[in-house]
Structures are given as C-alpha cells and as structure tokens.
Scaffold this motif. Sequence first.
Motif, PDB file in Angstrom:
ATOM      1  N   ASP A   1       0.811  -1.214   0.000  1.00  0.00           N
ATOM      2  CA  ASP A   1       0.000   0.000   0.000  1.00  0.00           C
ATOM      3  C   ASP A   1       0.852   1.275   0.000  1.00  0.00           C
ATOM      4  OD1 ASP A   1      -2.409  -1.353  -0.059  1.00  0.00           O
ATOM      5  OD2 ASP A   1      -2.340  -1.707   2.108  1.00  0.00           O
ATOM      6  N   GLN A   2       2.151   1.114  -0.157  1.00  0.00           N
ATOM      7  CA  GLN A   2       3.008   2.302  -0.123  1.00  0.00           C
ATOM      8  C   GLN A   2       2.940   3.062  -1.448  1.00  0.00           C
ATOM      9  OE1 GLN A   2       6.875   1.729   1.495  1.00  0.00           O
ATOM     10  NE2 GLN A   2       6.112   0.647   3.291  1.00  0.00           N
ATOM     11  N   GLU A   3       3.409   4.294  -1.386  1.00  0.00           N
ATOM     12  CA  GLU A   3       3.222   5.193  -2.535  1.00  0.00           C
ATOM     13  C   GLU A   3       3.915   4.727  -3.805  1.00  0.00           C
ATOM     14  OE1 GLU A   3       4.405   8.885  -0.943  1.00  0.00           O
ATOM     15  OE2 GLU A   3       2.488   9.237   0.040  1.00  0.00           O
ATOM     16  N   PHE A   4       5.108   4.136  -3.657  1.00  0.00           N
ATOM     17  CA  PHE A   4       5.829   3.740  -4.868  1.00  0.00           C
ATOM     18  C   PHE A   4       5.084   2.635  -5.629  1.00  0.00           C
ATOM     19  CE2 PHE A   4       7.690  -0.315  -3.644  1.00  0.00           C
ATOM     20  CZ  PHE A   4       7.740  -0.257  -2.257  1.00  0.00           C
ATOM     21  N   VAL A   5       4.305   1.825  -4.893  1.00  0.00           N
ATOM     22  CA  VAL A   5       3.521   0.776  -5.557  1.00  0.00           C
ATOM     23  C   VAL A   5       2.347   1.432  -6.287  1.00  0.00           C
ATOM     24  CG1 VAL A   5       2.159  -1.329  -5.223  1.00  0.00           C
ATOM     25  CG2 VAL A   5       4.194  -0.930  -3.834  1.00  0.00           C
ATOM     26  N   GLU A   6       1.723   2.386  -5.607  1.00  0.00           N
ATOM     27  CA  GLU A   6       0.597   3.108  -6.228  1.00  0.00           C
ATOM     28  C   GLU A   6       1.057   3.816  -7.495  1.00  0.00           C
ATOM     29  OE1 GLU A   6      -1.608   5.792  -3.719  1.00  0.00           O
ATOM     30  OE2 GLU A   6      -1.795   4.215  -2.206  1.00  0.00           O
ATOM     31  N   SER A   7       2.233   4.458  -7.422  1.00  0.00           N
ATOM     32  CA  SER A   7       2.705   5.204  -8.592  1.00  0.00           C
ATOM     33  C   SER A   7       3.052   4.249  -9.734  1.00  0.00           C
ATOM     34  CB  SER A   7       3.882   6.104  -8.239  1.00  0.00           C
ATOM     35  OG  SER A   7       4.892   5.339  -7.678  1.00  0.00           O
ATOM     36  N   SER A   8       3.565   3.080  -9.385  1.00  0.00           N
ATOM     37  CA  SER A   8       3.874   2.089 -10.426  1.00  0.00           C
ATOM     38  C   SER A   8       2.599   1.685 -11.166  1.00  0.00           C
ATOM     39  CB  SER A   8       4.528   0.866  -9.780  1.00  0.00           C
ATOM     40  OG  SER A   8       4.456  -0.232 -10.640  1.00  0.00           O
ATOM     41  N   ARG A   9       1.533   1.488 -10.399  1.00  0.00           N
ATOM     42  CA  ARG A   9       0.266   1.102 -11.018  1.00  0.00           C
ATOM     43  C   ARG A   9      -0.323   2.278 -11.802  1.00  0.00           C
ATOM     44  NH1 ARG A   9      -2.998  -3.378  -7.994  1.00  0.00           N
ATOM     45  NH2 ARG A   9      -2.883  -4.096 -10.133  1.00  0.00           N
ATOM     46  N   ALA A  10      -0.118   3.500 -11.251  1.00  0.00           N
ATOM     47  CA  ALA A  10      -0.678   4.692 -11.907  1.00  0.00           C
ATOM     48  C   ALA A  10      -0.057   4.926 -13.283  1.00  0.00           C
ATOM     49  CB  ALA A  10      -0.452   5.920 -11.024  1.00  0.00           C
ATOM     50  N   ILE A  11       1.213   4.535 -13.439  1.00  0.00           N
ATOM     51  CA  ILE A  11       1.843   4.740 -14.758  1.00  0.00           C
ATOM     52  C   ILE A  11       1.565   3.561 -15.692  1.00  0.00           C
ATOM     53  CG2 ILE A  11       3.643   6.342 -14.003  1.00  0.00           C
ATOM     54  CD1 ILE A  11       5.596   3.949 -14.041  1.00  0.00           C
ATOM     55  N   GLY A  12       0.697   2.648 -15.255  1.00  0.00           N
ATOM     56  CA  GLY A  12       0.210   1.587 -16.134  1.00  0.00           C
ATOM     57  C   GLY A  12       0.993   0.294 -16.090  1.00  0.00           C
ATOM     58  N   ALA A  13       1.834   0.114 -15.060  1.00  0.00           N
ATOM     59  CA  ALA A  13       2.584  -1.154 -14.972  1.00  0.00           C
ATOM     60  C   ALA A  13       1.622  -2.299 -14.671  1.00  0.00           C
ATOM     61  CB  ALA A  13       3.626  -1.045 -13.864  1.00  0.00           C
ATOM     62  N   SER A  14       1.905  -3.460 -15.251  1.00  0.00           N
ATOM     63  CA  SER A  14       1.037  -4.624 -15.007  1.00  0.00           C
ATOM     64  C   SER A  14       1.265  -5.132 -13.583  1.00  0.00           C
ATOM     65  CB  SER A  14       1.364  -5.730 -15.994  1.00  0.00           C
ATOM     66  OG  SER A  14       2.641  -6.230 -15.717  1.00  0.00           O
ATOM     67  N   SER A  15       0.359  -6.015 -13.142  1.00  0.00           N
ATOM     68  CA  SER A  15       0.503  -6.552 -11.777  1.00  0.00           C
ATOM     69  C   SER A  15       1.832  -7.275 -11.622  1.00  0.00           C
ATOM     70  CB  SER A  15      -0.634  -7.530 -11.489  1.00  0.00           C
ATOM     71  OG  SER A  15      -1.851  -6.858 -11.567  1.00  0.00           O
ATOM     72  N   MET A  16       2.194  -8.059 -12.658  1.00  0.00           N
ATOM     73  CA  MET A  16       3.446  -8.833 -12.591  1.00  0.00           C
ATOM     74  C   MET A  16       4.657  -7.902 -12.454  1.00  0.00           C
ATOM     75  SD  MET A  16       2.962 -12.012 -12.648  1.00  0.00           S
ATOM     76  CE  MET A  16       1.353 -12.702 -12.479  1.00  0.00           C
ATOM     77  N   THR A  17       4.645  -6.832 -13.264  1.00  0.00           N
ATOM     78  CA  THR A  17       5.765  -5.879 -13.202  1.00  0.00           C
ATOM     79  C   THR A  17       5.806  -5.243 -11.822  1.00  0.00           C
ATOM     80  OG1 THR A  17       5.275  -5.418 -15.500  1.00  0.00           O
ATOM     81  CG2 THR A  17       6.814  -3.923 -14.437  1.00  0.00           C
ATOM     82  N   THR A  18       4.622  -4.870 -11.318  1.00  0.00           N
ATOM     83  CA  THR A  18       4.580  -4.230 -10.003  1.00  0.00           C
ATOM     84  C   THR A  18       5.116  -5.173  -8.929  1.00  0.00           C
ATOM     85  OG1 THR A  18       2.605  -3.087 -10.764  1.00  0.00           O
ATOM     86  CG2 THR A  18       3.081  -2.944  -8.423  1.00  0.00           C
ATOM     87  N   ILE A  19       4.690  -6.458  -9.006  1.00  0.00           N
ATOM     88  CA  ILE A  19       5.122  -7.412  -7.971  1.00  0.00           C
ATOM     89  C   ILE A  19       6.630  -7.635  -8.053  1.00  0.00           C
ATOM     90  CG2 ILE A  19       5.000  -9.840  -7.222  1.00  0.00           C
ATOM     91  CD1 ILE A  19       2.050  -9.848  -8.057  1.00  0.00           C
TER      92      ILE A  19
END
Lengths: 308, 289
Positions: free
Chosen positions: B178-196
């Motif tokens: 739930d930290q901001e860097f994860v949110e920003s990763s998702r906000a720029i359109g990264a897939s779940s796999m990339t985010t994980i």
Amino acid sequence: MHKYVIKRLIMLIPVVIGVSFLVFFIMSLAPGDTARTILGEDAPIEAIEALNEELGLNDPVLIRYGRYMMGLAHGDLGTSYKSGRSVFTEVMSRFPDTLKLAFWGMLFAVVLSIPIGIISATRQYSLIDSVSMVFALLGVATPNFWLGLMLIIGFSLHLRWFPSGGSEGWKALVLPVITLGTGCMANITRTTRSSMLEVIRQDYIRTAKAKGVNSRNVIYKHALKNALIPVVTVIGLQFGSLLGGAVLTEAVFSWPGVGTFLVNSIKAKDTPAVLGCVIIFSICFSIVNLCVDILYAYIDPRIKSKYK
Amino acid sequence: MENKKAKKRSMTMEVCQRLAKNKMAMLGLAILIVLVLCAVFADVIADYETKVVAQNIANRLKGPSAEHWFGTDEFGRDIFARIIHGSRVSLVVGLISVSVSLIAGGCLGAFAGFYGGKIDNVIMRVMDIFLAVPSTLLAMTIVAALGSSLINVMLAIGISGIPNYARIVRAAVMSVKDQEFVESSRAIGASSMTTIFREIIPNCMAPIIVQVTLSVASAILSTASLSFIGLGVQPPDPEWGAMLSGGRNFLRDAVHLTLFPGLAIVITILALNLLGDGLRDALDPRLKQ
C-alpha cells in the motif's frame, strides 16, 4: 473460550482431510508395482494382477482416496502390506514409546532453556551469557543423530553409564532424551533470551523497579509473563521438529517407536503404514498447536478477552 | 537515475558495513568462503576416482595420520577427501532446494499478499495443510514416494520449504503493497506482474535474504538426516549424513568415521547460522538494539 476450543477442534477436520489428501497424493506418485513389492519379484503376473485388483490399486487415485477417507472416518488407517495387521494397531502399539520420548525430550528442553534464557538476558554480556549463547548456537547447529552417536560413544561404550539402545527402564531414556531435547533447548533458550531482553527494557519494568519492587519479582512476575508469548510459540513449533527428530533419534537408539516403524515402512514401500504414521504425527502436531493457542489465553488476558 | 543508484549503493554499503562490524557474522562468512572454495576445488584437493570412490581394503579403518588426515573408512577410502567432496554435495543440495522453495513459495506468497481476498485465502489454506506436516516428515514422504536419489532429495527438501517462504514473502508484500511507490507504479500503467516483481519484491528482500541463509543450513541438515536413515544420497557418493550412517557400525573401534563428518555438518550449519543472524541484525538494526 470453550466455543473457541470447540471451533478449533472442528477446524482440525479439514486439516486432517487436507493432510491425508496431500500425503495420499504424494504416495500415489510412487513408481513401481505395489503388488509386486508385496509378493516379490518372482511372483507370477496373474497373482500380481489379482492382488492389485483385491487391494483396489487399479482404481483411479481419487476413488482410492475416497475409499481411504471412508475408512479413516471409522478410525481405519488401512492394512500394512508388510505385516498384514491394521496400521492403526501397529501405530498405536508403538505410539506410547514415541510419546514418552517426545514428552521427556520437550520437558528436558523447556526446564533447562527458560531459566538459562532468563539468566542470559538479565546478565547480558556476562560470562554466563556468553557461555550459554555459545552452547545455544552449537545446539542449533548440531544434528541430533550425530549428538546421539557421540553420546553413545562417550556414555555408553566408554563410561558404560547408560545403555546404547532399547527402551527398558529410566537409564535407557537418558541419552535419547538429551539427543532429542538439545536442539529444542537451544532454540528455546535463544528465543527466551531475546524476548526477555526486549521486555526488560520496557517502561513498565523501569516503573516497577523505580517503585522498589525487588528484582526477582520484577523478572518473574512482570517480565517473564510478557516475554512468554514468543517462547510458547517457539515451543509449539519446536514440537514439529521434535516429531521429525524423534524419527532420527529412534533410529540411532533402536527405540521401538513410531519413528522406527515409519523408516522401516518407507524402506519396505509399505504405503498404508507410511500414510498412517504421517497422518498420526500431523494430527499430534495440530493438537499441540491448538494447545499453544489456548495457552496464549492463559498467559495474556488481552488474548483471552478476544475469545469471550 | 544517478541519485537512485547512489542511494541504492549507499544502502547496500551501509548493510555491508554493519555486517563487517559483526565479528561472529564475519567468522561465519570466512568459514563459508573456505567451504565454497573446498567445494569448487574438490577435484584439485583430492582425486574423486582414486581417493573418494576407489576401495582399498588394505587401508581400512586406519586412524588419522599424516597420509590420511581424518583416517580411512571401512572400505579404505580417505575420509578427508570424502568430506571435501561431500561439501560439494551439501552446498549444491542446499542451494538448489532453497531455490525451489524460494521460487515456488516466493511466487505463491507474493500473489497471495498482492491480490488478497480469495486468492490469498486459497493459497494460504493450502500452505497451512503443508505446515501441518512436520517438514522432515514431509521430505521423508516425498523421498519415499519418488525414490532415493540426489535430485529427489533436493526436490523433497525444496517442496517442504515452500510454505515458509510463502508466509514470509506474503507478510513482506503485505507490508509494502500500500506504499506510494507501488501506487505510482500502477498509476503509470505497470502490469501486476511488473509491479510485484520489479517494485514490491526488491523492496522486501531483507527478510527473504535472512531466510535463505538460514534455510540453506536447514536444507543441509535435512539432506544429512535423510541420508543417515538411508533415504538420501546413496553410496558410494560422498555425503556427510551417509558417511555418519556408515560409521555407526564402528563406533567402538573407529570414532573418526563418525566424528569428522559430524563436525563438518556442525561447522557448516554454525557458519550459516552466524551469517544469517548477522545479516538479520545488519538489515534491521532495530533488532540488535
């Protein structure tokens, strides 16, 4: 509280179903022909096929599992391929010996480790702390089967104080108990020390000291009770390694318990016996974990209040 | 970019510096380096064919001497040479089985922690079932089913370690997801796999690194245990547990058969535990305080 215990006991049922499925599935992966293993390599093909049919081994795994579970629901763990006797009878006839070993092993570990852990924490960086931590480190690193062999060499073959095998009398219990309990003792000592170190730096301990409570009471009445939760957790988890360790300890000391039976059954490819032993051990482990959870409530009233 | 690299480097340096100050961890690391060198140069130190496998009955059960530092076994083989080659088996089994646990358990834990809900529930309940079977017994069952061989031992120990990694990685993922860097990763359109795998996992490596070090120790111990009861590495391959098992018949007359392989296990496990404890303190200094 009673509701919680009953709920947890009911939750054992899916665990037993899951464990039995897992172990049954793993054992079904075994290559080779079970009937040939039972009858021998020279047995005629007709006899092998007939036995496979009789044991239901030609059926798909799920049907065999369903049949096994029906039996398990009635307390039937199947029939040993090797002895032809009921697995339940075979396991239960050896279970008291394993339980005796596990009980004394755990008692040996707990009785020694908690006081040593407390002394180490209260006299941090003293000689006694350093010595006990070195022993704890060595205890964690020493395989129990090797320790058992070294104890046999020292106390059985050279000093002749204790027998090197068998289960008759208290003398036969000494070396296996030390062998089995040492690893657990080392782990519990380390946990008790670190948990006590954390607690004795809390404000309420400082307050108790400031109020003039004598240090013995501070340690045993205020600190220990709060430090016990992680210790109890480790004791519960250690019971699992104790069961695994019991298999090896029994092998070293020719102890006539379930562990020896399990190893012999694995070597004889006696699938129902292996399955029965692992299920019984897993049920024991789950019950001990349940007891640990209940114990939490008695140690920490905050946990107890959640159950009400 | 430069800043990010500099920050990463400085954090790694900080951990290394903290680790270097820990004398016990350094001792563990030094022992491990020696062990790895022994495993890598085992063939240079002692020839496999002539000293490890070849039997020489005239030399059987000789005590430690200048010629045979740790003595010889019941077949006249040099115990020192077998221990050196055994280190190769132990380290390979330790590393591969831990890799199996880490990859499978790590992925399951990451998915459970990241997606939550039903996926989390299903994965963790399955892991609970695995955890209900003591790990040594689970490994024994798997080896019993698949047969005794080095690969099966690695697989068995690897599988029995999966639930621990699933739990640790799940907890670590849940603490950062739930930290901001994860949110920003998702906000720029990264897939779940990339985010994980690109954002979350690298940020929760501390408990994983510690667990890996400690798991290699327990994997080596499990291998020795399985070989000791005849379910692991089979003779004449040199493995410390199997060597101990072979020495059981000569406890009275040839203690060196059991003493030296046992010491090899103790020293290796001790070194890994010291390093593991040191890494834990270095990665999370609050624990040491």
